[in-house]
Motif scaffolding. Sequence first.
Motif, PDB file in Angstrom:
ATOM      1  N   GLY A  43       0.834  -1.185   0.000  1.00  0.00           N
ATOM      2  CA  GLY A  43       0.000   0.000   0.000  1.00  0.00           C
ATOM      3  C   GLY A  43       0.868   1.234   0.000  1.00  0.00           C
ATOM      4  O   GLY A  43       1.556   1.505   0.983  1.00  0.00           O
ATOM      5  N   TYR A  44       0.905   1.948  -1.117  1.00  0.00           N
ATOM      6  CA  TYR A  44       1.596   3.236  -1.152  1.00  0.00           C
ATOM      7  C   TYR A  44       0.592   4.290  -0.713  1.00  0.00           C
ATOM      8  O   TYR A  44      -0.030   4.972  -1.509  1.00  0.00           O
ATOM      9  CB  TYR A  44       2.180   3.502  -2.541  1.00  0.00           C
ATOM     10  N   ILE A  45       0.420   4.340   0.601  1.00  0.00           N
ATOM     11  CA  ILE A  45      -0.593   5.168   1.241  1.00  0.00           C
ATOM     12  C   ILE A  45       0.097   5.935   2.360  1.00  0.00           C
ATOM     13  O   ILE A  45       0.667   5.335   3.270  1.00  0.00           O
ATOM     14  CB  ILE A  45      -1.738   4.311   1.810  1.00  0.00           C
ATOM     15  N   GLY A  46       0.064   7.235   2.314  1.00  0.00           N
ATOM     16  CA  GLY A  46       0.745   8.024   3.328  1.00  0.00           C
ATOM     17  C   GLY A  46       2.080   8.528   2.815  1.00  0.00           C
ATOM     18  O   GLY A  46       2.290   8.653   1.609  1.00  0.00           O
ATOM     19  N   TYR A  47       2.992   8.807   3.730  1.00  0.00           N
ATOM     20  CA  TYR A  47       4.288   9.357   3.340  1.00  0.00           C
ATOM     21  C   TYR A  47       5.205   8.232   2.859  1.00  0.00           C
ATOM     22  O   TYR A  47       5.724   7.456   3.649  1.00  0.00           O
ATOM     23  CB  TYR A  47       4.933  10.105   4.507  1.00  0.00           C
ATOM     24  N   SER A  48       5.381   8.142   1.561  1.00  0.00           N
ATOM     25  CA  SER A  48       6.255   7.114   1.001  1.00  0.00           C
ATOM     26  C   SER A  48       7.716   7.519   1.198  1.00  0.00           C
ATOM     27  O   SER A  48       8.067   8.677   0.983  1.00  0.00           O
ATOM     28  CB  SER A  48       5.986   6.926  -0.495  1.00  0.00           C
ATOM     29  N   PRO A  49       8.559   6.573   1.597  1.00  0.00           N
ATOM     30  CA  PRO A  49       9.984   6.884   1.671  1.00  0.00           C
ATOM     31  C   PRO A  49      10.533   7.209   0.280  1.00  0.00           C
ATOM     32  O   PRO A  49      10.394   6.414  -0.644  1.00  0.00           O
ATOM     33  CB  PRO A  49      10.599   5.584   2.202  1.00  0.00           C
ATOM     34  N   HIS A  50      11.126   8.381   0.140  1.00  0.00           N
ATOM     35  CA  HIS A  50      11.709   8.777  -1.142  1.00  0.00           C
ATOM     36  C   HIS A  50      13.230   8.719  -1.113  1.00  0.00           C
ATOM     37  O   HIS A  50      13.877   8.993  -2.111  1.00  0.00           O
ATOM     38  CB  HIS A  50      11.242  10.184  -1.519  1.00  0.00           C
ATOM     39  N   HIS A  51      13.782   8.359   0.037  1.00  0.00           N
ATOM     40  CA  HIS A  51      15.221   8.222   0.171  1.00  0.00           C
ATOM     41  C   HIS A  51      15.535   6.852   0.757  1.00  0.00           C
ATOM     42  O   HIS A  51      14.700   6.224   1.406  1.00  0.00           O
ATOM     43  CB  HIS A  51      15.800   9.312   1.073  1.00  0.00           C
ATOM     44  N   THR A  52      16.735   6.401   0.517  1.00  0.00           N
ATOM     45  CA  THR A  52      17.220   5.163   1.116  1.00  0.00           C
ATOM     46  C   THR A  52      18.561   5.444   1.776  1.00  0.00           C
ATOM     47  O   THR A  52      19.199   6.463   1.516  1.00  0.00           O
ATOM     48  CB  THR A  52      17.409   4.058   0.060  1.00  0.00           C
ATOM     49  N   THR A  53      18.975   4.552   2.636  1.00  0.00           N
ATOM     50  CA  THR A  53      20.339   4.635   3.124  1.00  0.00           C
ATOM     51  C   THR A  53      21.288   4.434   1.948  1.00  0.00           C
ATOM     52  O   THR A  53      20.926   3.843   0.933  1.00  0.00           O
ATOM     53  CB  THR A  53      20.610   3.564   4.192  1.00  0.00           C
ATOM     54  N   ALA A  54      22.498   4.937   2.098  1.00  0.00           N
ATOM     55  CA  ALA A  54      23.507   4.771   1.042  1.00  0.00           C
ATOM     56  C   ALA A  54      24.186   3.418   1.166  1.00  0.00           C
ATOM     57  O   ALA A  54      25.306   3.224   0.680  1.00  0.00           O
ATOM     58  CB  ALA A  54      24.527   5.902   1.119  1.00  0.00           C
ATOM     59  N   ALA A  55      23.522   2.489   1.819  1.00  0.00           N
ATOM     60  CA  ALA A  55      24.014   1.126   1.986  1.00  0.00           C
ATOM     61  C   ALA A  55      22.841   0.175   1.848  1.00  0.00           C
ATOM     62  O   ALA A  55      21.688   0.544   2.090  1.00  0.00           O
ATOM     63  CB  ALA A  55      24.685   0.949   3.350  1.00  0.00           C
ATOM     64  N   CYS A  56      23.118  -1.066   1.453  1.00  0.00           N
ATOM     65  CA  CYS A  56      22.091  -2.090   1.300  1.00  0.00           C
ATOM     66  C   CYS A  56      22.350  -3.234   2.267  1.00  0.00           C
ATOM     67  O   CYS A  56      23.483  -3.449   2.712  1.00  0.00           O
ATOM     68  CB  CYS A  56      22.069  -2.606  -0.138  1.00  0.00           C
ATOM     69  N   PHE A  57      21.291  -3.994   2.555  1.00  0.00           N
ATOM     70  CA  PHE A  57      21.349  -4.989   3.613  1.00  0.00           C
ATOM     71  C   PHE A  57      20.862  -6.347   3.110  1.00  0.00           C
ATOM     72  O   PHE A  57      19.964  -6.430   2.268  1.00  0.00           O
ATOM     73  CB  PHE A  57      20.495  -4.540   4.792  1.00  0.00           C
ATOM     74  N   VAL A  58      21.459  -7.406   3.669  1.00  0.00           N
ATOM     75  CA  VAL A  58      21.092  -8.772   3.301  1.00  0.00           C
ATOM     76  C   VAL A  58      21.019  -9.641   4.546  1.00  0.00           C
ATOM     77  O   VAL A  58      21.628  -9.336   5.578  1.00  0.00           O
ATOM     78  CB  VAL A  58      22.112  -9.396   2.317  1.00  0.00           C
ATOM     79  N   GLU A  59      20.279 -10.733   4.434  1.00  0.00           N
ATOM     80  CA  GLU A  59      20.367 -11.775   5.448  1.00  0.00           C
ATOM     81  C   GLU A  59      21.787 -12.334   5.429  1.00  0.00           C
ATOM     82  O   GLU A  59      22.377 -12.523   4.362  1.00  0.00           O
ATOM     83  CB  GLU A  59      19.407 -12.902   5.131  1.00  0.00           C
ATOM     84  N   GLY A  60      22.320 -12.612   6.592  1.00  0.00           N
ATOM     85  CA  GLY A  60      23.685 -13.114   6.630  1.00  0.00           C
ATOM     86  C   GLY A  60      23.972 -13.897   7.893  1.00  0.00           C
ATOM     87  O   GLY A  60      23.106 -14.102   8.754  1.00  0.00           O
ATOM     88  N   ASP A  61      25.203 -14.322   7.997  1.00  0.00           N
ATOM     89  CA  ASP A  61      25.717 -15.033   9.171  1.00  0.00           C
ATOM     90  C   ASP A  61      26.830 -14.180   9.763  1.00  0.00           C
ATOM     91  O   ASP A  61      27.933 -14.125   9.225  1.00  0.00           O
ATOM     92  CB  ASP A  61      26.245 -16.408   8.752  1.00  0.00           C
ATOM     93  N   GLY A  62      26.523 -13.480  10.866  1.00  0.00           N
ATOM     94  CA  GLY A  62      27.506 -12.593  11.485  1.00  0.00           C
ATOM     95  C   GLY A  62      28.511 -13.357  12.318  1.00  0.00           C
ATOM     96  O   GLY A  62      28.654 -13.104  13.531  1.00  0.00           O
ATOM     97  N   ASP A  63      29.225 -14.284  11.680  1.00  0.00           N
ATOM     98  CA  ASP A  63      30.094 -15.195  12.416  1.00  0.00           C
ATOM     99  C   ASP A  63      31.215 -14.486  13.164  1.00  0.00           C
ATOM    100  O   ASP A  63      31.717 -14.998  14.170  1.00  0.00           O
ATOM    101  CB  ASP A  63      30.674 -16.256  11.475  1.00  0.00           C
TER     102      ASP A  63
END
Length: 708
Positions: free
Chosen positions: A326-346
Motif C-alpha cells: 500500500g503506497y498510502i501516506g508518506y512514502s519513503p523517497h530516500h534510502t540509506t547509502a548502503a544495502c542490507f542482506v540476510e547473513g551469518d555474522g560469524d
Amino acid sequence: MVRRLMPLQWNAGGDPGGSFCAVNFLTSSPWLQLSCRHKRVAQMLLAAGPMRLRTCVILSTTLVALPTPASAVDFDALGQASFTKDALFTLDFEGTLPTGLDPQPSQPLQGKQAARIAAGKVVALPAMTLSGQHALAATAFARGGPANGYLVVRYAAASKLPDVIVPLFPSGRVTSDGWYELRSSGFSVDASTIDSAFVYIQNLAVDPVDIDAVEVVDAGTYQEPIACAPPTDAVCGAARVCAAGICREGAAAVPPLPSTDAERAKVGALFTNQLDLFFGGLKTRQLYLPKALAETGKMAAQKEAWAYWQQLLRAMHALHDGHTFGYIGYSPHHTTAACFVEGDGDLTHGVAPKDPTYPDILVSHALSDAGLLPGDRIVSVNGMHPVAFVRSLVGLYSGGFLGCDDDSHSYAAQSLASAIPTYASTVTVVSCPGGVCEAPKTIPASALKAVPGGSINCDHRIGFHFATDNPDPATHMLPSFVLHGKLAATLDPEALFGAAFDSFYPEGTSNPFLPLVDMAKSEALGVVIDHRPGGGGYGNYASLVTEPFRLKTALSVSVAPQAYRYDPAFDQAKGKAIFDAFKDTEGFIVGSATPKPGLKGAVLIANGESAGDFFPFGMKGPKNIRLFGRRTQGAFSTAYYLAFGPMLWGFGSGDTFRADGSSMIGTGELPDEDLLPKQSDVVKGVDTVYERALDWLRTCSDCAGEVP
C-alpha cells in the motif's frame, strides 16, 4: 461552447479522462467507483478458470466526489476558468511553454491554449516564488490520462529537513468537455527554509495528456515542524505523522476524508468486498484475510483523513502477502547509502549473540560515504532486531515488506534501506573494518547518509563475477536488463558463464533474455544464474530461461480465487483435477523438447516474489540444476493492483496447484542448499553463495541432466 461543471457520472466505456472502461461494481455510491484499464484481465479475475498470466497487473483508478474547497479555480457563466484572487502561484500556459510541454489550443480551460504532455513523460513546472509561512495546496486540471500530480518541496541543506512530495488527488470536479481537477491538501511550508517548491505532472497513459489552470493557494493554518522520534511519537498528535523525524500533516499525504458517516462506510465496504472477492489462495485467505477485513471494517469509525486511510494501509499489511503493498501516506523517497542482506555474522556473535528467530543482517554494499561498510552487522533498529523492526511498521510503512511465507525474511532485509531514513530513530551497528570488529555502537539513524531512491540498487548480492564489464561495486546498478558473459577466473575449457538480472519485467518490445538462452545453448557447459533480487514479472520469460536446462513439462496451473472461494470442501483432489484439466493449455510450462546435453545450471536466489518464485520452482528438480541461497516469498499467484491518483495499493489474487493438487501459495521455493553470506567473507569481498555455486559446477559428479 458553454462549458459546464458536471456531477461525477460514469458510463461503461469512458471516464473524464477518456481512457478507462468504467465499472461501477460492488457499490452504487457515486462517491467511489472503480475503473479497469485492462478489462480482459478483470474478466479473468472474475472467472473461475485458469489465469495464463501469473503476474498480470490491473491498473485502475478510483475517482471520488469530494467537497470543493472555498479557495479554488472558479468558472464563469461560459465555463471560462479564472484563478483564485489571492493565489500564491498560477500558471496558465499562455505564450512560451516550459520545457517538456507542447501547445494545445483545443478547448483550453482559459485563454488561448493549454499544455500537452507526451505519453509516459513527467514534466516539472516552474518553481514558485514564496515568502512567509503557508499551508500550500496545489490544484491542476488535466484532460486525458490517467495523470498524477505532485507538489514538491525541496528544503535548503541548512534546514536539515527532508524533502517532501505531496500528492494531488482527483477532487471530483469534472467539466463537460473532459477536464478533471487534481488537488492536494494543505502542507505547511516556511519559505525561509526551502530551496524550491514546484508542481510536477506525470502522464501515466499511452496517449498525450493536457494540463491547464495550475495554481497554489494558502489553504489553512501554518503548522510549525516539530521534531519527533520515529516511527510514532505522541508529540505529533492524532492528525500528524512522524516521518523522518518531523511531525507532518497526515492529511497532506492521503485523499480527503469522505464527508459523511454513510460515505465512509460505503468506501470501507467497497474495500472489504474487493478483498473478500479477489484476495489470496487457500492458505493466505484462511490465515490473513479475516485480519485484513477486520481492519477495513474499522474505516467508517475514523474521523481524521490520515487515520481513515491508514486503516486501508493496515489492511494491506495484514494480508501478509508478497504481492501486497500500500503506497498510502508518506512514502519513503530516500534510502540509506548502503544495502542490507540476510547473513551469518560469524565474526560478531561473541559481542552480539545470534537472534533465535531471525537471521543476522549484514551490509552487502555501500557508497563510500554511507557511514557503513560491507560486512558491518546491523544488530538492532529502534532497539529491535532489524527484521522485527520492519515488521513492526504495519500501518506506517508506505509500501510492502512481507512475503507470503512467514519464514522468508529477505523482503524485510531489503526494505531496511528505505525504512531506516523515514521510520528509525536509532541503529546499533557492529563494524568490522578489515575483519577486525569493534564494540557495538548505537547511533542516530540520521547519522547514516540518505540518498534519493534509485541511487543504489539493493539486490541481495554481495558482488558480481563476470570476467569483464561488472557493475559498479558500490551501487550495483545494472547497465542493461540482463547481464551475461564468461565468469571471472575461469578457464576457457570449463566454459563457465554467468547471468544476472533483477526481474522478469522488462520494458520495451525486445526480449532481453534471448541472448542469455542463446549463450547457454551455444557456448556454455555451466551457467551461474544470479536472480537474488527475485523481482517478479512475466512468467513466459521465466519459462524461456529454463529451456536449455530441462525437458519440457507442465509444473503447475494458476487459477482465480473463485475456483475455491465458494467451496469449503475444496481439497487436494480438486486441485489435481484443475491441474489435469488445464495443464496443457494454461499450465506453467518449463523446459524444451531438446535441452542441451551436459549443461549445468547453478541458480542463486534470496528474495523472490511472483515470477521470482516461479523461476526457481521451474528450475528445481533435475540433477543438472541446483539452487543456492534463501527461500523465496511464496507469492504463487497473480496480482490485483488498484490506484486512486498517486495512491496505489494491491494484493495477491489466486492460487497455484502442482501436479499432485497441492496448493503453492504461502510457501516459498526452498533452495537445495540454504546458504547465508558469511560476515567473515563479506568483509573480504568474498561472495559466500556464489563461491559455493561455482564450486558445485566444477566438482559435481552426479549431475547428469534430463534427456529426451
